[in-house]
Each structure stands twice: as C-alpha cells, then as structure tokens.
Design a protein around this motif. Structure first.
Motif, PDB file in Angstrom:
ATOM      1  N   UNK A   1      -4.873  54.625  25.716  1.00 17.71           N
ATOM      2  CA  UNK A   1      -3.936  53.854  26.524  1.00 17.71           C
ATOM      3  C   UNK A   1      -3.502  52.641  25.716  1.00 17.71           C
ATOM      4  N   UNK A   2      -2.557  51.856  26.278  1.00 17.46           N
ATOM      5  CA  UNK A   2      -1.970  50.765  25.506  1.00 17.46           C
ATOM      6  C   UNK A   2      -2.203  49.405  26.160  1.00 17.46           C
ATOM      7  N   UNK A   3      -2.063  48.366  25.341  1.00 15.75           N
ATOM      8  CA  UNK A   3      -2.143  46.994  25.830  1.00 15.75           C
ATOM      9  C   UNK A   3      -0.872  46.649  26.603  1.00 15.75           C
ATOM     10  N   UNK A   4      -0.897  45.487  27.281  1.00 16.82           N
ATOM     11  CA  UNK A   4       0.257  45.057  28.051  1.00 16.82           C
ATOM     12  C   UNK A   4       1.446  44.676  27.194  1.00 16.82           C
ATOM     13  N   UNK A   5       2.587  44.541  27.838  1.00 19.68           N
ATOM     14  CA  UNK A   5       3.830  44.177  27.166  1.00 19.68           C
ATOM     15  C   UNK A   5       3.766  42.719  26.699  1.00 19.68           C
ATOM     16  N   UNK A   6       4.139  42.483  25.443  1.00 21.70           N
ATOM     17  CA  UNK A   6       4.114  41.194  24.773  1.00 21.70           C
ATOM     18  C   UNK A   6       2.689  40.623  24.756  1.00 21.70           C
ATOM     19  N   UNK A   7       1.812  41.308  24.043  1.00 20.72           N
ATOM     20  CA  UNK A   7       0.451  40.804  23.834  1.00 20.72           C
ATOM     21  C   UNK A   7       0.538  39.492  23.069  1.00 20.72           C
ATOM     22  N   UNK A   8      -0.213  38.472  23.531  1.00 22.21           N
ATOM     23  CA  UNK A   8      -0.039  37.127  22.998  1.00 22.21           C
ATOM     24  C   UNK A   8      -1.252  36.559  22.267  1.00 22.21           C
ATOM     25  N   UNK A   9      -2.467  36.854  22.765  1.00 26.20           N
ATOM     26  CA  UNK A   9      -3.624  36.176  22.215  1.00 26.20           C
ATOM     27  C   UNK A   9      -4.870  36.990  22.524  1.00 26.20           C
ATOM     28  N   UNK A  10      -5.935  36.750  21.749  1.00 26.59           N
ATOM     29  CA  UNK A  10      -7.207  37.408  22.012  1.00 26.59           C
ATOM     30  C   UNK A  10      -8.347  36.462  21.687  1.00 26.59           C
ATOM     31  N   UNK A  11      -9.486  36.711  22.336  1.00 28.40           N
ATOM     32  CA  UNK A  11     -10.656  35.864  22.146  1.00 28.40           C
ATOM     33  C   UNK A  11     -11.899  36.726  22.108  1.00 28.40           C
ATOM     34  N   UNK A  12     -12.941  36.234  21.432  1.00 21.92           N
ATOM     35  CA  UNK A  12     -14.216  36.934  21.328  1.00 21.92           C
ATOM     36  C   UNK A  12     -15.279  36.123  22.061  1.00 21.92           C
ATOM     37  N   UNK A  13     -16.147  36.806  22.808  1.00 21.98           N
ATOM     38  CA  UNK A  13     -17.249  36.114  23.465  1.00 21.98           C
ATOM     39  C   UNK A  13     -18.319  37.118  23.872  1.00 21.98           C
ATOM     40  N   UNK A  14     -19.555  36.861  23.452  1.00 20.94           N
ATOM     41  CA  UNK A  14     -20.715  37.650  23.887  1.00 20.94           C
ATOM     42  C   UNK A  14     -20.506  39.159  23.765  1.00 20.94           C
ATOM     43  N   UNK A  15     -20.005  39.588  22.610  1.00 24.28           N
ATOM     44  CA  UNK A  15     -19.869  41.017  22.354  1.00 24.28           C
ATOM     45  C   UNK A  15     -18.675  41.677  23.007  1.00 24.28           C
ATOM     46  N   UNK A  16     -17.723  40.875  23.484  1.00 22.64           N
ATOM     47  CA  UNK A  16     -16.522  41.441  24.101  1.00 22.64           C
ATOM     48  C   UNK A  16     -15.265  40.818  23.502  1.00 22.64           C
ATOM     49  N   UNK A  17     -14.182  41.554  23.612  1.00 20.24           N
ATOM     50  CA  UNK A  17     -12.872  41.082  23.173  1.00 20.24           C
ATOM     51  C   UNK A  17     -11.979  40.977  24.398  1.00 20.24           C
ATOM     52  N   UNK A  18     -11.269  39.862  24.519  1.00 19.82           N
ATOM     53  CA  UNK A  18     -10.366  39.624  25.648  1.00 19.82           C
ATOM     54  C   UNK A  18      -8.948  39.494  25.110  1.00 19.82           C
ATOM     55  N   UNK A  19      -8.023  40.280  25.650  1.00 22.51           N
ATOM     56  CA  UNK A  19      -6.642  40.293  25.155  1.00 22.51           C
ATOM     57  C   UNK A  19      -5.696  40.016  26.317  1.00 22.51           C
ATOM     58  N   UNK A  20      -4.890  38.977  26.175  1.00 21.35           N
ATOM     59  CA  UNK A  20      -3.945  38.589  27.225  1.00 21.35           C
ATOM     60  C   UNK A  20      -2.519  38.932  26.784  1.00 21.35           C
ATOM     61  N   UNK A  21      -1.717  39.421  27.723  1.00 24.13           N
ATOM     62  CA  UNK A  21      -0.307  39.715  27.436  1.00 24.13           C
ATOM     63  C   UNK A  21       0.579  38.923  28.380  1.00 24.13           C
ATOM     64  N   UNK A  22       1.746  38.612  27.931  1.00 22.79           N
ATOM     65  CA  UNK A  22       2.668  37.780  28.699  1.00 22.79           C
ATOM     66  C   UNK A  22       3.179  38.476  29.951  1.00 22.79           C
TER      67      UNK A  22
END
Length: 485
Positions: free
Chosen positions: A166-187
C-alpha cells in the motif's frame, strides 16, 4: 549360384554402408545447452526479496535435461519448476540479508553450465548506514513514497510500498523515529484540496523501524481538525506532536484525541529538533524564541535568545540540534527575505548564551524548513544549487564577522550536471559518515529528471561519492535511522 553370391555381396556392402552411416550419426555431438533469464535480472543490482513473499524468475532453456539450484544460506529457499520454467525464491524475516543463487543446468550431451544471481532480503531498514528520502509525490496525481538507499548503495524506489503493498498519504511531508517505530505525516492524507480522493494508508502512518511493516494508520477522519499538517515529533506512545497551519497539536493514538499545545500558535513550517526527551521548534520575529515541548505539559516553554549579541535576531531561518546538547540557530537581522546579516549561532538552552558567526548567503528554505545541516561543527547550506560550508570556530577571541572569512564554497551542482536546475528542499548530512546529501530537479515541470547527490567533501569537492538519478518525486528531505531522534 554365382548370382546368389553376388546378391549377398551387394547386401553386405549396403548393410555396411548403412551401419557406417548410423555410426557416424551417433558420433555427432549433442547441441550445447542454452539457458537465459526471461525475467529481467540486472547485473549490478540484486534481486530484492521481501520476507515471506515469493519472487519468481522465469527462464528459457533448450537441450537441457535438468535445472537445479545449489543450497542457500539459512532462511532462504529456491524451488525450480521445470514445467513452468521458473524459479521461486523466498526468504524469512531472519534470513541473512545477502545471498547468491547458483543455478546449474545439465545439458543432454553431458555438458553443464551455471548462472549466478545476487539476492537481497529487505528485512532491515534500521541499519545506521542507510538513508531514507521521503517523497511528497505530485499533489494532483499521486501519493507520497519512501526511497531507501541501503548501506551498499542499492536504491529501493518505494520501500514502504514494496514491503506493505500500500502507499503513503498524498504529499508526505515529514517523518520521525521513536522507540523502534517510524512515524510519517502527510499533508493531505487521502484527499487533496481539489477534492481528489486517493487510495492510500491515510494522513499518519506508523511502521516498525526494523521491518518497515505498517503497525498503525490514521485517516483524515481520525485527525479531523488538522489543517495541512507538515511536521511531526514523537516523544512516546501518547505524545505525538503535529504542526499544522494553526500551530502544534498533541495527538494521543490510544484515545485518538488532538489537543492544541498552548503557546504554539503560528509555529513555523520547520522540522522539530528532538533531544534530551523533549521536542523543540521556534517562533520567528522581533521576539524570536525557542519553543520547548515536553510530556509534562500541553503548553510550550519559551526560551528567549540573549538581548545583547553581535547579530540581532529579527528572523529565525532554522534550527538543528548540536552534538553537545546546544542548539544551532540560523538567523537574520532583518524580517525581510534577502536582506540583513545572516548568522549561525550556537545557543545554550540552559544559560541562554550564544556564540554567533556570520555567513555570506541566505539559504532558501523550502517546505521542509531545513535551512542547513550540521555535522559536528561543520554547517552546510546552499544558495540555489551552490553548496557552502562554515567550519564553526567557537574561539572566544573571534568576532562574529570571522565567519565570513571562514565560509567555504564547496560545489556548484549545475556545473556538474546541466539537469541539476533547482534544489528541492533541504540538505542532509549522514550522522555517522558525514556524507552530505542534496536533492535537485531539472525543473518543477520536469521533476521526473532528478538527482540525489552524496558528497564526501573531505575527499573531493569536485565529484560526488554517489549519485542516483530519477528516483525522487518532489523529495521532502533526507532521514537517517541513526540520526536526530
């Protein structure tokens, strides 16, 4: 009687000729076996295999009695289907990353040949030597994507889709790492401002940092109230900070609740700095300051810059965390873009002291909010596609203007490649190797012609250590598994 003897003689001669002819035919060599891949197999890039999925490589063969594979390392398997003329390859999650598939082909005449194929299991995305490039995607036509550059330099164009399907959201903007996970935010998540609906995993995606497999996804409805989110910082499972056009919200995934962080209104479109268990951003203007976020409160703590410094701060261009716990701050004495004295300061959050050094250019800050990148005391920034470096000297006997003499011109990318027309968003520096990465496009209209540059400036300023072409789709920036957390 003589006639009978003659007839027998003729027959014997004929039989001898026939037998001789058959003998010669039986002595002719069998044709050599022929074998080739009908599935494209590159010679310089391995075949990528996602754990617990099957990859098929088809082949064509002639004058072949058998096709066999030699044993593979633990966790790998290969099965030959001679009827379908294909080889089925799979690997487990704990398989060795690299393997070599050796195929032995036995010919009908006893001659053999072999083929080798390099294999690579995509079972680890947290290697400190790797690099991520997050891509916004075209706002009107496509979703975001995540490019992975392996420690060996192999490029997986969309690692997230490759692993999850599957795919990320439209206009992916930023990502962060914390405690073994990746967080990806899209506009835009699954719907852009034009009303176009996209099929994707939503506005916020959470994935396992090691495998990149999705562990959670939150839609536009889950994050209802956000207005064009751009950046994210994560301190723990209940403290996800998302910046949007209004300010900063704390998102609690468990309760699916959004809480506005008091005092964060007007937070800039800029990456957070996360260090020491806290997240930081800033406010720009005549009363510029650092904003600190912590798990203790849903309100910011303001940290003002010193009043008496060589270069006044009327505008903040960007911030980065320094290795010693202080904060790098790029500033201007003017509120107007393109005017005023530009300086880089090293700011102590505890005693509010700052050392400043002036620089001669004002870097353009894209939507990523990355005005510069730091590696130790070396600060990298760019004016268009020209890259500069300031070796920051903290000596107390130096004045702020000393930075103008120390500033170093590194490279003009357009001189190396005429297709490097514009720089898109900020630079990145690998926290382990010090390699400087830059994204360029031919133009906004011709964004499909693009370059990822990687320079080891200590070795050469004239040629990149690595260069990858035509992989990005409006890159938001570079991210490193061992980078700023």
């Amino acid at each position: 009687m003589m006639k009978v003897r003659k007839m027998w003689g003729v027959l014997l001669v004929a039989v001898a000729l026939i037998m001789g002819s058959c003998s010669k035919e039986s002595e002719e060599p069998m044709p050599d076996p022929k074998f080739e891949w009908t599935t494209a197999v590159a010679t310089d890039v391995p075949v990528f295999v996602v754990p617990d999925t099957q990859v098929e490589i088809a082949y064509a063969a002639e004058h072949v009695q058998s096709v066999k594979t030699e044993s593979l390392p633990a966790g790998w398997s290969a099965t030959v289907d001679q009827d379908a003329r294909k080889i089925e390859i799979s690997a487990t999650a704990d398989a060795e990353t690299k393997a070599t598939l050796t195929v032995t082909v036995a010919g009908a005449g006893g001659k053999n040949l072999s083929q080798k194929v390099e294999l690579y299991c995509l079972n680890a995305f947290d290697d400190p030597a790797g690099v991520f490039v997050l891509n916004e995607g075209n706002m009107t036509t496509e979703n975001g994507s995540l490019t992975w550059i392996s420690p060996e330099g192999y490029v997986v164009a969309d690692a997230y889709k490759t692993v999850n399907g599957t795919e990320l959201g439209n206009v992916a903007q930023d990502m962060a790492f914390c405690n073994g996970k990746v967080y990806i935010i899209s506009q835009n998540g699954n719907k852009n401002p034009n009303g176009t609906v996209f099929e994707n995993d939503g506005m916020l995606v959470v994935a396992d940092a090691h495998t990149l497999k999705r562990t959670a996804a939150y839609t536009n409805d889950d994050l209802q109230g956000l207005d064009w989110p751009t950046h994210i910082a994560v301190l723990d499972e209940q403290h996800l900070y998302i910046r949007d056009n209004a300010g900063i919200y704390r998102f609690d995934p468990t309760a699916k609740s959004l809480t506005f962080v008091t005092g964060s209104d007007g937070a800039p479109k800029c990456r957070f700095v996360t260090m020491g268990g806290k997240a930081y951003t800033f406010k720009s203007g005549y009363l510029s300051k650092i904003l600190e976020l912590s798990t203790e409160s849903d309100a910011v703590t303001s940290i003002s810059f010193p009043y008496s410094i060589p270069c006044m701060i009327n505008r903040v261009l960007g911030i980065q965390g320094a290795d010693d716990g202080r904060m790098w701050v790029m500033t201007s004495t003017s509120t107007t873009v393109g005017s005023g004295q530009i300086a880089i300061g090293k700011f102590n959050l505890s005693d509010r002291s700052m050392i400043q050094r002036r620089i001669g250019v004002e870097p353009a800050v894209g939507s990523s909010g990355e005005a510069f990148a730091a590696y130790g005391n070396d600060l990298y920034y760019a004016d268009g596609v020209t890259v500069y470096c300031l070796p920051f000297d903290e000596s107390e006997d130096l004045k702020a203007d000393s930075g103008l003499e120390a500033e170093q011109w590194m490279v003009d990318l357009s001189a190396l490649d005429k297709n490097a027309g514009i720089r898109y968003n900020g630079l990145g520096v690998h926290p382990k190797s010090g390699r400087v990465y830059i994204n360029t496009l031919k133009s906004y209209a011709l964004f499909g012609q693009n370059q990822i540059w990687g320079f080891d400036f200590a070795t050469s300023t004239e040629a990149p250590a690595v260069k990858y072409e035509n992989y990005t789709h409006f890159p938001a920036g570079f991210y490193f598994p061992a980078g700023r957390q």
